[in-house]
Scaffold this active site. Structure first.
Site, PDB file in Angstrom:
ATOM      1  N   LYS A  53       6.081   6.328   1.654  1.00 36.47           N
ATOM      2  CA  LYS A  53       6.028   5.143   0.818  1.00 36.47           C
ATOM      3  C   LYS A  53       7.364   5.005   0.111  1.00 36.47           C
ATOM      4  CE  LYS A  53       2.976   2.649  -2.131  1.00 36.47           C
ATOM      5  NZ  LYS A  53       1.586   2.342  -2.199  1.00 36.47           N
ATOM      6  N   GLY A 108       3.638  -4.201   0.118  1.00 40.84           N
ATOM      7  CA  GLY A 108       3.137  -4.847  -1.093  1.00 40.84           C
ATOM      8  C   GLY A 108       4.272  -5.503  -1.835  1.00 40.84           C
ATOM      9  N   GLY A 109       3.975  -5.891  -3.043  1.00 39.72           N
ATOM     10  CA  GLY A 109       4.970  -6.601  -3.830  1.00 39.72           C
ATOM     11  C   GLY A 109       6.216  -5.780  -4.098  1.00 39.72           C
ATOM     12  N   MET A 110       6.014  -4.475  -4.242  1.00 36.78           N
ATOM     13  CA  MET A 110       7.149  -3.649  -4.652  1.00 36.78           C
ATOM     14  C   MET A 110       7.545  -2.635  -3.586  1.00 36.78           C
ATOM     15  SD  MET A 110       7.558  -4.169  -8.197  1.00 36.78           S
ATOM     16  CE  MET A 110       8.395  -2.679  -8.633  1.00 36.78           C
ATOM     17  N   GLY A 111       6.622  -2.262  -2.750  1.00 39.38           N
ATOM     18  CA  GLY A 111       6.926  -1.152  -1.864  1.00 39.38           C
ATOM     19  C   GLY A 111       6.474  -1.418  -0.443  1.00 39.38           C
ATOM     20  N   ASP A 144      -3.756   1.543 -11.103  1.00 37.96           N
ATOM     21  CA  ASP A 144      -3.954   0.498 -10.089  1.00 37.96           C
ATOM     22  C   ASP A 144      -5.103   0.872  -9.171  1.00 37.96           C
ATOM     23  OD1 ASP A 144      -3.524  -1.868  -8.757  1.00 37.96           O
ATOM     24  OD2 ASP A 144      -1.946  -1.053  -7.469  1.00 37.96           O
ATOM     25  N   VAL A 160       4.988   0.793   3.132  1.00 39.95           N
ATOM     26  CA  VAL A 160       4.416   2.062   3.576  1.00 39.95           C
ATOM     27  C   VAL A 160       4.608   2.203   5.076  1.00 39.95           C
ATOM     28  CG1 VAL A 160       2.391   3.544   3.536  1.00 39.95           C
ATOM     29  CG2 VAL A 160       2.638   1.744   1.836  1.00 39.95           C
ATOM     30  N   ILE A 206       3.049   0.326   8.099  1.00 38.01           N
ATOM     31  CA  ILE A 206       1.599   0.104   8.075  1.00 38.01           C
ATOM     32  C   ILE A 206       1.161  -0.722   6.891  1.00 38.01           C
ATOM     33  CG2 ILE A 206       0.827   2.042   9.497  1.00 38.01           C
ATOM     34  CD1 ILE A 206       0.571   3.752   7.092  1.00 38.01           C
TER      35      ILE A 206
END
Lengths: 843, 189
Positions: A118, A96-99, A211, A101, A93
């Site tokens: 996540k 992002g840059g690092m992870g 964040d 979900v 769903i």
């Protein structure tokens, strides 16, 4: 044997110290001399343990250096269909840059539970990151708050990839939520307060979000805020020190547009950084854009010390269209002032000049919403007066100030208000005086700081110590003494320290009267008004009323009479009349206030709503329901318009409207309004809140009086069940519930049962309200009706007659309850063939 | 720009003058810094097996506090707080370790030797932490002494300075506290 408690521990300690020094051979004898057998046993056991302990505990536990796992890329990439522990991945769903979900389901047991999973992108997982993960999940697991998406589980996959299982939040980002539903500004602020509450809670648990941005702040369809990814940003961040460069390469999870200057500079991240991000989010919710443009990924768009613009300066048309403001000009005007100040205080470049906590930010928003002065803004007279009249003084008591913390600010605002007034009056002399007053207070507060190590003087103690000094310090300047006493008295009043405030104010008044030769001055009128407020606050309405009247007369005699203050005083007098049961006087005063505010401050919809609502309530209580109804509706409309359709003030205005409609026998409409009030209260306050219960009672009344007993019964029984638990025997609510239970029991055909219950209800209501209260007579009349239906005319007639007479005595002759009682009596006459008597009654 | 020493110093001064808000703001900074120092040490000293908490706390202090303007009282506050943070770090660490040991997740540590060596103390850390809750109810200062002596490894003199009592008092408190811990932690108790 009783364990040793804190009371006896000092004895244990003393004996242990003494006996441990003794040679081994002498210990037993000394121990036997101890009287308290438990203390003796405890000391003996400790001595034995002390001999056995050797050097255990002498060395601090070291932090083991874990060998870091090989930093190879983990081979296992998570994807839909795979299982992770007990969870099955359904779909991706977000990424992002690092992870990444996923939506996942836990489907081991009977039930299926939807969760969010996540995980970090595998290439980024270093041994160090895994280490940190293990520590952080302990902290996050303890984060339990209804506005924070819960961390349900966490673990490491077989490929050494850390993952989190989070509560699945069905909703949308706060910015989109507000725009798509055209959420009014006030409701946006309420949402922001929920966000602040969650952030404050996390900060208290030592968790910084790092964040915060709309994408992490979700709002569910029922308006509940849910914060996502608390503390996760940090875990997903590369090892510290590298943060700055990663910001520019776009690798770091932190979102630059919401990041604080210190985050951008790669500096120390603290709770203050989250406050800054909250400021950016608030800015965006109000103005429709962010204070700074986002960078392009390589270069930051702003320097670390950049000052943001005021939100009101940069509102976009889009923001205006998607809020309740309509056009940009109106929105700009709505934001200009306090809201600008609040946002800018959160966005100060220096962390220590921002709000000290999310709670402080939330409280300031709360102050704005309640129409009280905000911390973020210097006080001016114009400002204070504007606040003053907007304040809802008829609502439940204002939330208590954080007394000592605000003390300094309160004095300053009182002084500044006086200084501003001085400009208008006697500029120079007053200014000098104000300066002297300010100096005096600085001395007082200097005394409130600890003078010696370990000695703490509270502000109240400092004030108590300073009071005798006023008379001795300024012996040749009585007007200065009066000014200080007045300032201090007003300050203490705002701190709810009435006992201390009153003698100071009275002293100041006497001095002023002497100096002014009995002439009426603004100061003197103010002092009387302050004293009236005190009497009102401590529940002395009669005294308050006479003082209000004096101050009103004094204000009216002044050349520069201030209409706003006059209405304030009038409204207070009306309130005092009302609480002394003089409804007719209260009604005419409220009418005057409502008319005055509509004329003098037509644009202040909240002030108008309050005034009209009070007028309507006074009319309804007088039984003038037809006149009151449109005013009730007007109050609802004004609140809806100024505070949004879901505001609790709307519920507070709907409820008396519903009650009014019940009395007018417009049951269907009453039910609609009461249910709306109930839903609003239930949603915002929960089921057990008095406001919710009050609305529920109105729903019940509309059902019972409307003859819909079947629907009402569960509600009535629920209320009756509270007897002795939530509701005290003498609670008037209980009498109402029993009356309704009796009515419905009889209506269902069980006349004997109905009679029994109604008899009990009469006794309860008489005990709670006094025997000659109109509500007791209503219940007796209802009882008479049931007895008549049981064909015991001889018993029923005197009861119906007497209760009718009682109602005529206690209510206006055309009150619906009087007419109903009369009709019951008439029915009895007709039942027994006495048409003439029945007809005579009808006249 | 790193963690501005003046900030922490100022907060410590505020704390000394009784502003409780300062405590809530300081605690996270101290905690963070301790962990940061630990992480840096870990990278620098790969060949070492362990890090001493005493050194960590001292380094954090030097990094965070402006020595020229900090008062004696501020120092005490700092170390008192650092002890609490250190205790928490060690306990969290031990908890994670024993959780892995129970097999709820695959062990992160691959170096079996250091893992085995660390097991015994981590059980003790958790037990002391728990027992300390009880001791704190009997005698708060004694619990503080344990926190500083055991979790930070401060000497009797350092502990005395932080708590503002005499070394003799600390010695007495510590002797009894150790005996008490010994008894609480022995299986038959």
């Amino acid at each position: 044997m009783m364990p040793i408690d804190a009371e006896r521990w000092p004895l244990v300690k003393e004996l242990f110290g003494e006996i441990a020094e003794l040679p081994a051979g002498e210990r037993a004898a000394r121990l036997m001399a101890v009287d308290d057998i438990e203390v003796r046993a405890e000391v003996a056991a400790l001595l034995r343990a002390g001999d056995a302990v050797n050097d255990r505990f002498e060395r601090a536990p070291a932090l083991p250096v874990d060998s870091v796992a090989a930093e190879e890329d983990a081979p296992g990439m998570l994807a839909a269909g795979l299982r992770v522990g007990p969870y099955r991945i359904v779909r991706e769903i977000g990424r992002g840059g690092m992870g990444v979900v996923f939506e996942a389901r836990r489907d081991d047991a009977q039930f299926e539970k939807r969760v969010a999973l996540k995980a970090m992108l595998p290439g980024l997982v270093s041994g160090e990151v895994v280490r940190r993960f293990g520590q952080e999940r302990q902290i996050l697991a303890h984060l339990e708050h209804h506005n924070i998406a819960a961390l349900l589980d966490a673990g490491v996959t077989e490929f050494n990839q850390p993952y989190f299982i989070l509560e699945y939040v069905e909703g949308e980002p706060i910015s989109r939520y507000c725009a798509s539903r055209r959420v009014p500004v006030r409701d946006r602020l309420q949402l922001m307060r929920q966000v602040c509450d969650a952030v404050q809670y996390a900060h208290e648990q030592l968790v910084v979000h790092r964040d915060l941005k709309p994408g992490n702040i979700f709002v569910t369809s029922d308006g509940t805020v849910k914060l996502l990814d608390f503390g996760i940003a940090k875990m997903m961040q590369p090892i510290d020190g590298a943060a700055a460069s990663h910001t520019r390469t776009g690798l770091a999870p932190m979102t630059e547009a919401y990041a604080s200057p210190e985050q951008l500079a790669g500096g120390h991240v603290s709770t203050a950084s989250d406050i800054y991000s909250l400021g950016v989010v608030l800015f965006e919710l109000l103005a429709g854009r962010r204070p700074f443009d986002a960078g392009d990924g390589f270069f930051p768009a702003r320097s670390a010390d950049a000052e943001p613009p005021a939100p009101s300066r940069v509102v976009t048309d889009a923001a205006a269209v998607t809020s309740d403001a309509g056009d940009a000009r109106r929105l700009r005007r709505a934001l200009d002032g306090e809201l600008d100040s609040i946002v800018l205080m959160a966005l100060r470049p220096e962390p220590d000049r921002r709000y000290h906590s999310a709670q402080q930010l939330s409280e300031d928003i709360g102050r704005y919403l309640a129409g009280r002065p905000v911390l973020a803004q210097p006080d001016t007279l114009r400002y204070r007066l504007r606040k003053f009249t907007r304040r809802n003084r008829f609502a439940t008591a204002a939330a208590a100030l954080a007394v000592v913390a605000l003390m300094g600010g309160t004095v300053v605002s009182v002084i500044q208000a006086r200084a501003a007034r001085a400009e208008r009056d006697r500029a120079l002399r007053e200014a000098l005086r104000t300066h002297a007053v300010t100096q005096f207070f600085q001395q007082v507060f200097a005394a409130a700081r600890p003078q010696r190590k370990g000695v703490n003087v509270t502000v109240v103690q400092a004030i108590d110590a300073a009071i005798p000094g006023i008379d001795s310090s300024f012996t040749d300047q009585p007007d200065l003494q009066a000014a200080i006493k007045l300032t201090l008295g007003e300050t203490l009043t705002r701190m709810y320290l009435y006992d201390r405030a009153r003698p100071l104010l009275e002293d100041a008044y006497r001095t002023r009267q002497r100096l002014d030769g009995g002439r009426v001055t603004r100061d003197a009128a103010d002092i009387i008004y302050d004293l009236a407020q005190i009497e009102n606050e401590i529940g002395k309405p009669a005294r308050a009323e006479s003082l209000y009247r004096v101050s009103l007369a004094m204000l009216g005699a002044l050349p520069d009479r201030d209409s706003v203050v006059v209405f304030e005083a009038l409204a207070n007098i009306a309130e005092a009349e009302m609480s002394q049961g003089r409804l007719a006087q209260a009604e005419s005063l409220y009418g005057a206030v409502a008319g005055g505010i509509a004329r003098w401050k037509p644009r202040d919809e909240q002030a108008r709503a309050i005034a009209v609502g009070n007028h309507a309530t006074a009319l309804s209580q007088l039984g003038r329901f037809v006149e009151a109804e449109p005013l009730h509706r007007e109050a609802v409309r004004l609140f809806e318009h100024s505070r949004g359709p879901n505001d609790l003030q709307v519920a507070a205005a709907l409820q008396p409207l519903a009650g009014n409609l019940v009395y007018q026998r417009k049951f269907d409409d009453a039910l609609v309004q009461a249910r709306r009030a109930y839903d609003l209260n239930l949603h915002a306050l929960g089921p057990d809140n008095p406001a919710t219960l009050g609305a529920e009672r109105t729903v019940t009344a509309a059902l019972v009086d409307g003859g819909r007993c079947a629907e009402a019964m569960p509600l009535v029984r629920g209320m009756v069940a509270l007897r002795g638990r939530v509701l005290h025997e003498s609670d008037p609510t209980l009498g109402v519930a029993y009356t309704q239970l009796g009515q419905c029991t009889a209506a269902g055909g069980d006349l004997a049962g109905g009679e029994r219950i109604l008899r009990e209800a009469v006794a309860m209501r008489a005990a709670a309200l006094g025997a000659d209260h109109w509500a007791v007579h209503v219940t007796r009349s209802l009882l008479g009706e049931v007895i008549a239906r049981r064909r015991r005319v001889g018993d029923a007639e005197p009861l119906l007659l007497d209760s009718y007479a009682g109602l005529l005595r206690t209510l206006e002759p055309h009150h619906i309850r009087v007419l109903e009682a009369r009709d019951r009596l008439a029915t009895l006459y007709r039942m027994t063939g006495r048409e003439a008597e029945a007809n005579a009654l009808a006249k | 720009m790193t963690e501005a020493p003046s900030d922490v110093t100022r907060l410590l001064l505020q704390l000394s003058s009784g502003e409780s808000d300062a405590y809530a703001r300081l605690m996270p900074i101290v905690y963070e810094e301790l962990r940061r120092v630990a992480a840096r040490q870990l990278r620098r000293e790969r060949d070492e097996h362990t890090l001493g908490p005493t050194a960590l706390v001292h380094e954090a202090f030097l990094r965070l506090v402006d020595l020229h303007s900090i008062s004696w009282q501020g120092r005490s506050h700092f170390f008192g707080m650092a002890a609490q943070a250190m205790r928490r770090i060690l306990v969290d660490h031990a908890r994670r370790r024993s959780a892995f040991k129970r097999g709820s997740a695959p062990p992160v540590t691959l170096d079996s030797e250091s893992a085995a060596a660390a097991d015994a103390p981590s059980e003790e850390v958790l037990a002391v932490d728990e027992a300390l809750e009880t001791l704190a109810r009997l005698d708060a200062r004694q619990a503080k002494v344990v926190e500083l002596r055991y979790f930070v490894g401060f000497s009797v003199e350092e502990t005395a300075e932080v708590l503002g009592v005499s070394p003799i008092t600390v010695k007495r408190d510590w002797a009894l506290a150790r005996a008490w811990l010994q008894r609480e932690l022995s299986p038959e108790a």
